[in-house]
Design a protein around this motif. Structure first.
Motif, PDB file in Angstrom:
ATOM      1  N   UNK A  33       0.812  -1.222   0.000  1.00 42.71           N
ATOM      2  CA  UNK A  33       0.000   0.000   0.000  1.00 42.71           C
ATOM      3  C   UNK A  33       0.849   1.278   0.000  1.00 42.71           C
ATOM      4  N   UNK A  34       2.162   1.123  -0.061  1.00 40.61           N
ATOM      5  CA  UNK A  34       3.027   2.298  -0.078  1.00 40.61           C
ATOM      6  C   UNK A  34       2.790   3.131  -1.339  1.00 40.61           C
ATOM      7  N   UNK A  35       2.749   4.448  -1.216  1.00 37.48           N
ATOM      8  CA  UNK A  35       2.675   5.304  -2.406  1.00 37.48           C
ATOM      9  C   UNK A  35       3.912   5.096  -3.266  1.00 37.48           C
ATOM     10  N   UNK A  36       3.768   5.293  -4.566  1.00 35.10           N
ATOM     11  CA  UNK A  36       4.893   5.034  -5.461  1.00 35.10           C
ATOM     12  C   UNK A  36       4.901   6.052  -6.597  1.00 35.10           C
ATOM     13  N   UNK A  37       6.077   6.416  -7.036  1.00 37.93           N
ATOM     14  CA  UNK A  37       6.203   7.378  -8.128  1.00 37.93           C
ATOM     15  C   UNK A  37       5.766   6.740  -9.446  1.00 37.93           C
ATOM     16  N   UNK A  38       5.037   7.520 -10.239  1.00 43.86           N
ATOM     17  CA  UNK A  38       4.602   7.017 -11.543  1.00 43.86           C
ATOM     18  C   UNK A  38       5.796   6.645 -12.410  1.00 43.86           C
ATOM     19  N   UNK A  39       6.869   7.390 -12.299  1.00 47.26           N
ATOM     20  CA  UNK A  39       8.092   7.107 -13.052  1.00 47.26           C
ATOM     21  C   UNK A  39       8.646   5.730 -12.693  1.00 47.26           C
ATOM     22  N   UNK A  40       8.546   5.371 -11.411  1.00 46.45           N
ATOM     23  CA  UNK A  40       9.034   4.063 -10.960  1.00 46.45           C
ATOM     24  C   UNK A  40       8.213   2.934 -11.574  1.00 46.45           C
ATOM     25  N   UNK A  41       6.899   3.117 -11.646  1.00 46.01           N
ATOM     26  CA  UNK A  41       6.039   2.103 -12.268  1.00 46.01           C
ATOM     27  C   UNK A  41       6.383   1.970 -13.748  1.00 46.01           C
ATOM     28  N   UNK A  42       6.618   3.085 -14.411  1.00 44.54           N
ATOM     29  CA  UNK A  42       6.979   3.057 -15.836  1.00 44.54           C
ATOM     30  C   UNK A  42       8.288   2.304 -16.045  1.00 44.54           C
ATOM     31  N   UNK A  43       9.266   2.558 -15.186  1.00 47.66           N
ATOM     32  CA  UNK A  43      10.554   1.864 -15.278  1.00 47.66           C
ATOM     33  C   UNK A  43      10.369   0.363 -15.093  1.00 47.66           C
ATOM     34  N   UNK A  44       9.517  -0.009 -14.146  1.00 45.85           N
ATOM     35  CA  UNK A  44       9.268  -1.432 -13.886  1.00 45.85           C
ATOM     36  C   UNK A  44       8.578  -2.098 -15.068  1.00 45.85           C
ATOM     37  N   UNK A  45       7.650  -1.400 -15.691  1.00 45.44           N
ATOM     38  CA  UNK A  45       6.946  -1.965 -16.846  1.00 45.44           C
ATOM     39  C   UNK A  45       7.907  -2.199 -18.004  1.00 45.44           C
ATOM     40  N   UNK A  97      11.131  -2.711 -17.786  1.00 45.92           N
ATOM     41  CA  UNK A  97      12.009  -3.825 -17.420  1.00 45.92           C
ATOM     42  C   UNK A  97      11.290  -5.159 -17.578  1.00 45.92           C
ATOM     43  N   UNK A  98      10.033  -5.222 -17.167  1.00 48.63           N
ATOM     44  CA  UNK A  98       9.265  -6.464 -17.267  1.00 48.63           C
ATOM     45  C   UNK A  98       9.062  -6.880 -18.719  1.00 48.63           C
ATOM     46  N   UNK A  99       8.942  -5.906 -19.611  1.00 48.21           N
ATOM     47  CA  UNK A  99       8.704  -6.219 -21.026  1.00 48.21           C
ATOM     48  C   UNK A  99       9.887  -6.919 -21.675  1.00 48.21           C
ATOM     49  N   UNK A 100      11.041  -6.857 -21.032  1.00 44.61           N
ATOM     50  CA  UNK A 100      12.246  -7.478 -21.595  1.00 44.61           C
ATOM     51  C   UNK A 100      12.451  -8.904 -21.082  1.00 44.61           C
ATOM     52  N   UNK A 101      11.630  -9.326 -20.149  1.00 45.22           N
ATOM     53  CA  UNK A 101      11.762 -10.674 -19.595  1.00 45.22           C
ATOM     54  C   UNK A 101      11.193 -11.699 -20.572  1.00 45.22           C
ATOM     55  N   UNK A 105       1.851 -10.882 -11.246  1.00 43.41           N
ATOM     56  CA  UNK A 105       1.207  -9.759 -10.576  1.00 43.41           C
ATOM     57  C   UNK A 105       2.237  -9.044  -9.710  1.00 43.41           C
ATOM     58  N   UNK A 106       2.317  -7.743  -9.878  1.00 41.82           N
ATOM     59  CA  UNK A 106       3.348  -6.944  -9.204  1.00 41.82           C
ATOM     60  C   UNK A 106       2.740  -5.886  -8.297  1.00 41.82           C
ATOM     61  N   UNK A 107       3.073  -5.980  -7.007  1.00 37.29           N
ATOM     62  CA  UNK A 107       2.717  -4.939  -6.048  1.00 37.29           C
ATOM     63  C   UNK A 107       3.963  -4.093  -5.780  1.00 37.29           C
ATOM     64  N   UNK A 108       3.873  -3.211  -4.822  1.00 40.24           N
ATOM     65  CA  UNK A 108       4.970  -2.277  -4.533  1.00 40.24           C
ATOM     66  C   UNK A 108       6.346  -2.947  -4.454  1.00 40.24           C
ATOM     67  N   UNK A 109       6.540  -4.020  -3.674  1.00 37.69           N
ATOM     68  CA  UNK A 109       7.892  -4.607  -3.577  1.00 37.69           C
ATOM     69  C   UNK A 109       8.425  -5.098  -4.919  1.00 37.69           C
ATOM     70  N   UNK A 110       7.551  -5.760  -5.692  1.00 34.47           N
ATOM     71  CA  UNK A 110       7.976  -6.296  -6.985  1.00 34.47           C
ATOM     72  C   UNK A 110       8.230  -5.171  -7.997  1.00 34.47           C
ATOM     73  N   UNK A 111       7.421  -4.116  -7.910  1.00 35.43           N
ATOM     74  CA  UNK A 111       7.599  -2.982  -8.815  1.00 35.43           C
ATOM     75  C   UNK A 111       8.941  -2.301  -8.552  1.00 35.43           C
ATOM     76  N   UNK A 112       9.258  -2.113  -7.294  1.00 34.26           N
ATOM     77  CA  UNK A 112      10.545  -1.499  -6.927  1.00 34.26           C
ATOM     78  C   UNK A 112      11.704  -2.367  -7.418  1.00 34.26           C
ATOM     79  N   UNK A 113      11.581  -3.661  -7.235  1.00 32.70           N
ATOM     80  CA  UNK A 113      12.636  -4.587  -7.666  1.00 32.70           C
ATOM     81  C   UNK A 113      12.824  -4.550  -9.172  1.00 32.70           C
ATOM     82  N   UNK A 132      14.631  -1.387 -10.604  1.00 32.68           N
ATOM     83  CA  UNK A 132      16.088  -1.306 -10.472  1.00 32.68           C
ATOM     84  C   UNK A 132      16.805  -1.926 -11.667  1.00 32.68           C
ATOM     85  N   UNK A 133      16.067  -2.713 -12.484  1.00 30.66           N
ATOM     86  CA  UNK A 133      16.671  -3.336 -13.671  1.00 30.66           C
ATOM     87  C   UNK A 133      16.610  -2.429 -14.896  1.00 30.66           C
ATOM     88  N   UNK A 134      15.770  -1.395 -14.825  1.00 31.07           N
ATOM     89  CA  UNK A 134      15.544  -0.543 -16.002  1.00 31.07           C
ATOM     90  C   UNK A 134      16.791   0.267 -16.359  1.00 31.07           C
TER      91      UNK A 134
END
Length: 224
Positions: free
Chosen positions: A186-198, A200-204, A211-219, A222-224
């Motif tokens: 439930x932690x607030x998150x920057x929209x930029x961080x979600x974009x970076x995570x998306x 990164x995920x597209x390259x997997x 399904x990605x919540x805050x912890x997975x999105x942050x992780x 960091x790969x972006x």
């Protein structure tokens, strides 16, 4: 062959950040955006598809040939003047129509912005129930890799002023610091961080539904 990404919702908080990231990243050779109005952006990799989102057939031209489809659409009750049917046409129909066409066109991965708490069985919250229904209906289509992102409060500067959300963003750092363990999603998150995570995920390459919540999105970010 050119590697193509298609973005639906490129004018929103996450969508704007995602568009810039995809244009700057060498992973994609071409970035398609499906829009109602001509955007105020030019780039050699950008291809704009003007369309009527109510017409399912109009999705095909912008999705055909894409490896990835990113969907970050959304509206508010204020924008649709409290009309739940109009709300569904944006939050549900666009995402599901895009998934159907993506499956038909052989798209490898589909990346959807949903919401923390999304649950199709939640009869007490229209918004969260609808988000859950969208997730279920998108997952029914034949797409090898599906990523569902469930952020909580998004931090970022919106063009549309939302008083309640503005106050929440101001208080977010305080409340966010108090959320640990199972409540960290439930932690607030920057929209930029979600974009970076998306991105990164597209390259997997793994197939399946993720399904990605805050912890997975942050992780992922960091790969972006």
């Amino acid at each position: 062959m050119a590697r193509i990404a298609t973005i639906i919702g490129s004018s929103g908080l996450i969508g704007k950040a995602l568009l810039i990231r995809c244009l700057e990243d060498p992973y994609y050779d071409q970035v398609n955006i499906l829009v109602r109005r001509q955007p105020d952006i030019n780039h050699p990799k950008l291809k704009v598809f003007m369309m009527d989102f109510a017409d399912e057939k109009s999705y095909t031209s912008g999705i055909a040939g894409a490896e990835s489809v990113f969907v970050a659409v959304g509206t508010t009750m204020k924008q649709v003047k409290g009309d739940k049917d109009a709300y569904k046409k944006v939050d549900h129909d666009i995402a599901v129509n895009a998934a159907k066409v993506a499956g038909e066109q052989g798209v490898f991965n589909y990346l959807l912005v949903s919401s923390v708490g999304a649950d199709a069985s939640n009869n007490n919250n229209f918004y969260l129930k609808l988000k859950g229904i969208v997730e279920e209906n998108v997952a029914r289509h034949s797409i090898p890799q599906l990523h569902i992102f469930r952020p909580s409060l998004l931090l970022g500067k919106r063009e549309e002023k939302r008083l309640g959300e503005g106050i929440a963003q101001f208080l977010a750092p305080v409340f966010g610091s108090l959320l640990f363990g199972k409540f960290s999603k439930y932690k607030p998150i920057k929209s930029e961080t979600v974009a970076m995570a998306m991105l990164a995920a597209s390259k997997l390459q793994q197939r399946g539904i993720f399904i990605h919540h805050y912890p997975e999105i942050i992780q992922l970010a960091t790969r972006a």
